[in-house]
Structures are given as structure tokens and as C-alpha cells.
Design a protein around this motif. Structure first.
Motif, PDB file in Angstrom:
ATOM      1  N   ASN A 145       0.898  -1.073  -0.166  1.00 11.18           N
ATOM      2  CA  ASN A 145       0.011  -0.020   0.006  1.00 11.18           C
ATOM      3  C   ASN A 145       0.848   1.209   0.075  1.00 11.18           C
ATOM      4  N   SER A 146       2.168   1.250  -0.084  1.00 14.75           N
ATOM      5  CA  SER A 146       3.215   2.230  -0.057  1.00 14.75           C
ATOM      6  C   SER A 146       2.711   3.373  -0.902  1.00 14.75           C
ATOM      7  N   ASP A 147       2.234   3.357  -1.953  1.00 16.96           N
ATOM      8  CA  ASP A 147       1.879   4.385  -3.022  1.00 16.96           C
ATOM      9  C   ASP A 147       0.734   4.686  -2.843  1.00 16.96           C
ATOM     10  N   GLN A 148      -0.121   4.463  -2.057  1.00 16.46           N
ATOM     11  CA  GLN A 148      -1.339   5.126  -1.764  1.00 16.46           C
ATOM     12  C   GLN A 148      -1.351   6.362  -1.035  1.00 16.46           C
ATOM     13  N   ALA A 149      -2.041   7.229  -1.530  1.00 13.62           N
ATOM     14  CA  ALA A 149      -2.070   8.575  -1.087  1.00 13.62           C
ATOM     15  C   ALA A 149      -2.249   8.826   0.537  1.00 13.62           C
ATOM     16  N   ARG A 150      -3.006   7.944   0.945  1.00 14.79           N
ATOM     17  CA  ARG A 150      -3.520   7.884   2.406  1.00 14.79           C
ATOM     18  C   ARG A 150      -2.201   7.287   3.282  1.00 14.79           C
ATOM     19  N   VAL A 151      -1.381   6.419   2.790  1.00 11.88           N
ATOM     20  CA  VAL A 151      -0.404   5.958   3.282  1.00 11.88           C
ATOM     21  C   VAL A 151       0.634   6.859   3.264  1.00 11.88           C
ATOM     22  N   LEU A 155       4.854  10.554   5.479  1.00 10.45           N
ATOM     23  CA  LEU A 155       5.380  12.140   5.163  1.00 10.45           C
ATOM     24  C   LEU A 155       5.207  12.912   6.693  1.00 10.45           C
ATOM     25  N   ALA A 156       3.931  12.869   7.159  1.00 10.58           N
ATOM     26  CA  ALA A 156       3.764  13.313   8.507  1.00 10.58           C
ATOM     27  C   ALA A 156       4.638  12.850   9.609  1.00 10.58           C
ATOM     28  N   VAL A 157       4.722  11.791   9.531  1.00 16.27           N
ATOM     29  CA  VAL A 157       5.572  11.105  10.602  1.00 16.27           C
ATOM     30  C   VAL A 157       7.209  11.513  10.310  1.00 16.27           C
ATOM     31  N   ARG A 158       7.549  11.373   9.143  1.00 11.74           N
ATOM     32  CA  ARG A 158       8.944  11.967   8.744  1.00 11.74           C
ATOM     33  C   ARG A 158       9.065  13.469   9.311  1.00 11.74           C
ATOM     34  N   ALA A 161      17.351  16.872   6.851  1.00  7.79           N
ATOM     35  CA  ALA A 161      16.571  15.826   6.198  1.00  7.79           C
ATOM     36  C   ALA A 161      15.367  16.651   5.831  1.00  7.79           C
ATOM     37  N   LEU A 162      15.054  17.808   6.331  1.00  6.80           N
ATOM     38  CA  LEU A 162      13.697  18.434   6.031  1.00  6.80           C
ATOM     39  C   LEU A 162      13.690  18.940   4.663  1.00  6.80           C
ATOM     40  N   PRO A 163      14.559  19.389   3.820  1.00  7.64           N
ATOM     41  CA  PRO A 163      14.299  19.540   2.348  1.00  7.64           C
ATOM     42  C   PRO A 163      13.804  18.562   1.667  1.00  7.64           C
ATOM     43  N   ASP A 164      14.296  17.303   1.886  1.00 14.89           N
ATOM     44  CA  ASP A 164      13.736  16.160   1.138  1.00 14.89           C
ATOM     45  C   ASP A 164      12.163  15.965   1.579  1.00 14.89           C
ATOM     46  N   ASP A 165      11.738  16.183   2.801  1.00 12.55           N
ATOM     47  CA  ASP A 165      10.620  16.081   3.270  1.00 12.55           C
ATOM     48  C   ASP A 165       9.616  16.945   2.631  1.00 12.55           C
ATOM     49  N   TYR A 166      10.103  18.321   2.512  1.00 11.27           N
ATOM     50  CA  TYR A 166       9.381  19.179   1.893  1.00 11.27           C
ATOM     51  C   TYR A 166       9.138  18.748   0.271  1.00 11.27           C
ATOM     52  N   LYS A 167      10.011  18.312  -0.463  1.00 14.46           N
ATOM     53  CA  LYS A 167      10.015  18.074  -1.714  1.00 14.46           C
ATOM     54  C   LYS A 167       8.803  16.685  -1.727  1.00 14.46           C
ATOM     55  N   ASP A 168       9.111  16.069  -0.877  1.00 18.44           N
ATOM     56  CA  ASP A 168       8.182  14.697  -1.071  1.00 18.44           C
ATOM     57  C   ASP A 168       6.753  15.206  -0.625  1.00 18.44           C
ATOM     58  N   ILE A 200       2.275  20.861  -4.993  1.00 21.16           N
ATOM     59  CA  ILE A 200       2.802  22.377  -4.597  1.00 21.16           C
ATOM     60  C   ILE A 200       4.335  22.145  -4.571  1.00 21.16           C
ATOM     61  N   THR A 201       5.099  23.512  -4.483  1.00 18.65           N
ATOM     62  CA  THR A 201       6.241  23.316  -4.498  1.00 18.65           C
ATOM     63  C   THR A 201       6.712  23.235  -3.071  1.00 18.65           C
ATOM     64  N   PRO A 202       8.301  22.919  -2.716  1.00 19.94           N
ATOM     65  CA  PRO A 202       8.579  22.567  -1.617  1.00 19.94           C
ATOM     66  C   PRO A 202       8.654  24.086  -0.752  1.00 19.94           C
ATOM     67  N   GLU A 203       8.802  25.161  -1.390  1.00 19.32           N
ATOM     68  CA  GLU A 203       8.742  26.493  -0.622  1.00 19.32           C
ATOM     69  C   GLU A 203       7.259  26.777  -0.163  1.00 19.32           C
ATOM     70  N   THR A 204       6.274  26.278  -0.967  1.00 20.34           N
ATOM     71  CA  THR A 204       4.982  26.401  -0.508  1.00 20.34           C
ATOM     72  C   THR A 204       4.581  25.610   0.561  1.00 20.34           C
ATOM     73  N   VAL A 205       5.189  24.330   0.752  1.00 19.61           N
ATOM     74  CA  VAL A 205       5.119  23.237   1.956  1.00 19.61           C
ATOM     75  C   VAL A 205       5.683  24.020   3.066  1.00 19.61           C
ATOM     76  N   ARG A 206       6.786  24.674   2.920  1.00 21.92           N
ATOM     77  CA  ARG A 206       7.491  25.638   4.067  1.00 21.92           C
ATOM     78  C   ARG A 206       6.430  26.456   4.627  1.00 21.92           C
ATOM     79  N   GLN A 207       6.000  27.257   3.549  1.00 16.36           N
ATOM     80  CA  GLN A 207       5.254  28.576   3.916  1.00 16.36           C
ATOM     81  C   GLN A 207       4.076  28.039   4.680  1.00 16.36           C
TER      82      GLN A 207
END
Length: 76
Positions: free
Chosen positions: A10-16, A21-24, A37-44, A51-58
Motif C-alpha cells: 500500500n506504500s503508493d496510496q495517498a493515505r499511506v 510523510l507526516a511522521v517523517r 533531512a527536512l528539504p527532502d521532506d518538503y519536496k516529497d 505544490i512547491t517545496p517552498e509552499t510546503v514551508r510557508q
């Protein structure tokens, strides 16, 4: 739900992905918002939400990155 989350099939399912990603993000940010490690989290997270990683940060409430870093360049 937990069995569903830990099943590798199930690793590719959006809910999973959302939970993983929330745990990471929580684990890495516990070390401070400058954790390497956070920039990779923002990208994922950005990929998941289209959305862009910068939008995630915002959305998290962080200060904007300097333009060069936001573009993926090295900080100076």
C-alpha cells in the motif's frame, strides 16, 4: 488502519504516503527546523500535494528560504 499502513503493498496510496510523510516531518523537525533531512521532506510533501517545496514551508509557517536555496542552488 495500522495494518493497512504497514503493508508495503500500500506504500503508493495517498493515505499511506500522507501518514508516512507526516511522521517523517514530525521526526525530523523534532531535531529543529534546520535539520538536514527536512528539504527532502518538503519536496516529497510537495509532490504529494502538487505544490512547491517552498509552499510546503510557508504552509508550515516557516520563513521563506533565500531565493538561491529555493531554486535548489547552494547557499553562499
Amino acid at each position: 488502519m495500522l495494518q493497512h499502513l504497514i503493508n508495503d503493498e500500500n506504500s503508493d496510496q495517498a493515505r499511506v504516503r500522507n501518514v508516512v510523510l507526516a511522521v517523517r516531518l514530525a521526526r525530523h523537525s523534532a531535531h529543529g527546523w534546520e535539520d538536514a533531512a527536512l528539504p527532502d521532506d518538503y519536496k516529497d510533501i510537495g509532490r504529494l500535494l502538487n505544490i512547491t517545496p517552498e509552499t510546503v514551508r510557508q504552509r508550515i509557517g516557516l520563513e521563506p528560504m533565500p531565493a538561491r536555496e529555493a531554486d535548489g542552488g547552494e547557499a553562499g
